[in-house]
Design an enzyme around this catalytic site. Structure first.
Site, PDB file in Angstrom:
ATOM      1  N   ASN A  14     -29.976 -16.449  16.339  1.00  0.00           N
ATOM      2  CA  ASN A  14     -29.885 -16.660  14.894  1.00  0.00           C
ATOM      3  C   ASN A  14     -31.249 -16.518  14.244  1.00  0.00           C
ATOM      4  OD1 ASN A  14     -27.311 -19.301  14.659  1.00  0.00           O
ATOM      5  ND2 ASN A  14     -27.217 -17.185  15.393  1.00  0.00           N
ATOM      6  N   SER A  23     -20.630  -8.319  25.676  1.00  0.00           N
ATOM      7  CA  SER A  23     -19.825  -9.522  25.461  1.00  0.00           C
ATOM      8  C   SER A  23     -20.014 -10.110  24.069  1.00  0.00           C
ATOM      9  CB  SER A  23     -20.158 -10.572  26.530  1.00  0.00           C
ATOM     10  OG  SER A  23     -21.531 -10.916  26.490  1.00  0.00           O
ATOM     11  N   HIS A  65     -29.003 -11.682  14.642  1.00  0.00           N
ATOM     12  CA  HIS A  65     -28.342 -11.516  13.344  1.00  0.00           C
ATOM     13  C   HIS A  65     -28.763 -12.601  12.360  1.00  0.00           C
ATOM     14  CE1 HIS A  65     -25.436 -14.846  13.792  1.00  0.00           C
ATOM     15  NE2 HIS A  65     -25.200 -14.422  15.026  1.00  0.00           N
ATOM     16  N   CYS A 113     -25.596 -16.005  20.304  1.00  0.00           N
ATOM     17  CA  CYS A 113     -26.433 -15.041  19.604  1.00  0.00           C
ATOM     18  C   CYS A 113     -27.813 -15.627  19.302  1.00  0.00           C
ATOM     19  CB  CYS A 113     -25.771 -14.608  18.300  1.00  0.00           C
ATOM     20  SG  CYS A 113     -24.277 -13.617  18.536  1.00  0.00           S
TER      21      CYS A 113
END
Length: 436
Positions: A347, A322, A327, A345
């Site tokens: 971070n 998904s 990152h 996400c």
């Protein structure tokens, strides 16, 4: 004719018959053998063949033209007899088998490749211990309907310690146990694991605990001839060899706002992070890295509305289908370590994200902890959501697999050594995908 002449002819015939009889009696070889040795030899061989047939029976029977490949080859001995050895000749195929402990039967290990001719020679002993031999030549059928199988792993590629062996089929499999029994795994380090069916068209092998680092894995699927569903047979075998690399394990806490990175079994880095905000929480669970890219374009929300984004993101390592990644997020560095502000996400500061990106390969475990959102099965490679007992329950044989340098065998789960693995370095935590 005068009577005296007839008597002379009769006497002459009797004398000739007597001479022939005398000659026959003087010979060391029976007259019948002299007169027709080939007929006698043939009769003797026929009796011997009939006797051998009684002692050893081969299936498929001699002359069979469309033998069922899924049944394999069997040799059975009559009461009091024994099977001592079986050899099978087939063009390009090596047929292995096992002799029963009591020596009364032999059976091939796997199904037989389809559309192939075979010559079987079985040797053994009769009830008196005399050597006997039986042979059979036959041909397996060529099926009208076939299933094909693909393996995810690439030849010679390297994967993380959580990587499952993933097989997919182009037809639904009904006889899942037959397919499982056709699968062989050879590992340079001993491994205990199991197969798990995710529906009827995918089966995955997962170790009980993470793979030992730097393990070479060879997979052999003896699928040619396996009847995966009624009338549907495998028509090709499948082999692949790949490597498990170093152990790289990431654990992220949505509560402490930190991620721990373990390399080679030791804690190497602890970095501040920001995970999903309240409306888009990062889901709990032990996932695996699926792919990575630098950069990756990430698009979310509805264009023209609040929350829409369309960004190129650097050093991105994906772990859900998904769209959840580890990152680089230079825009949220100020929040990293204190507040969750992402769209789901994890971070990281750019330098930290680059380090992790360079370490990561497909199959590295990533665990998200303390999230208010539970993980979804099959949203990524989620085999490590399941405990060992849950994973075993997904096997059609309900057996564990012990693999090593000599290949693999199916064993009762109660027969495998006790599990000494612990989280997070050796295995995943039970119930890891539940919401906090």
């Amino acid at each position: 004719m005068h009577g005296s002449h007839r008597r002379r002819l009769a006497i002459t015939a009797l004398a000739a018959a007597a001479a022939l009889l005398a000659t026959a009696c003087q010979s060391g070889t029976p007259a019948a053998t002299q007169l027709n040795p080939s007929a006698v030899a043939s009769k003797s061989a026929g009796k011997q063949a009939a006797a051998v047939q009684t002692y050893l029976t081969i299936s498929p029977a001699p002359g069979t033209k469309n033998a069922n490949p899924a049944a394999g080859i069997s040799v059975t001995a009559a009461t009091g007899s024994k099977v001592t050895a079986v050899t099978v000749k087939a063009a390009g195929d090596q047929v292995t088998g096992a002799l029963s402990k009591d020596g009364t039967s032999w059976h091939s290990t796997y199904a037989l490749p389809t559309g192939t001719s075979y010559q079987v020679t079985a040797t053994g002993t009769d009830g008196a211990g005399r050597a006997v031999t039986q042979t059979s030549s036959f041909t397996t059928m060529t099926p009208s309907s076939a299933f094909h199988t693909e393996i995810y792993e690439g030849q010679g590629a390297t994967y993380g310690v959580g990587m499952p062996i993933m097989l997919t089929f182009d037809h639904p499999i009904k006889d899942k146990a037959a397919v499982e029994r056709s699968l062989q795994i050879t590992t340079s380090n001993p491994v205990v694991g199991a197969w798990y069916w995710d529906g009827s068209e995918q089966v995955d092998f997962r170790p009980r605990d993470y793979w030992p680092a730097n393990t070479t894995v060879s997979f052999d699927g003896h699928l040619d001839g396996v009847e995966g569903a009624p009338g549907v047979y495998g028509v090709h075998d499948l082999t692949q060899t790949f490597t498990i690399g170093q152990s790289v394990i990431a654990v992220a806490s949505t509560d402490t706002h930190k991620t721990r990175i373990y390399v080679g079994g030791a804690l190497k880095y602890t970095w501040p992070i920001s995970t999903g905000k309240t409306t888009t929480p990062t889901p709990d669970g032990t996932y695996l890295t699926v792919q990575k890219g630098n950069p990756v374009r990430m698009i979310g929300g509805t264009k023209g509305k609040a929350g829409y984004y369309n960004e190129l993101v650097n050093w991105a390592v994906r772990f859900t289908y998904s769209g959840d990644y580890y990152h680089s997020a230079p825009w949220s560095v100020v929040n990293q370590g204190t507040t969750n502000v992402s769209h789901g996400c994890v971070n990281l500061a750019p330098a930290d994200a680059e380090i992790y990106y360079n370490l990561a390969i497909p199959g590295d475990p990533i665990t998200i902890e303390a999230s208010p959102k539970g993980g979804d099965w099959d949203n990524g490679w989620t085999e490590w959501f399941l405990s060992w007992s849950q994973y075993l329950a997904g096997s059609a044989t309900h057996l564990a697999v012990e693999a090593g340098p000599q290949g693999s065998t199916f064993v009762s789960p109660s027969a495998v050594p006790a599990d000494t693995g612990s989280t997070p370095l050796s295995t995943s935590a039970t119930g890891n995908y539940f919401a906090a």
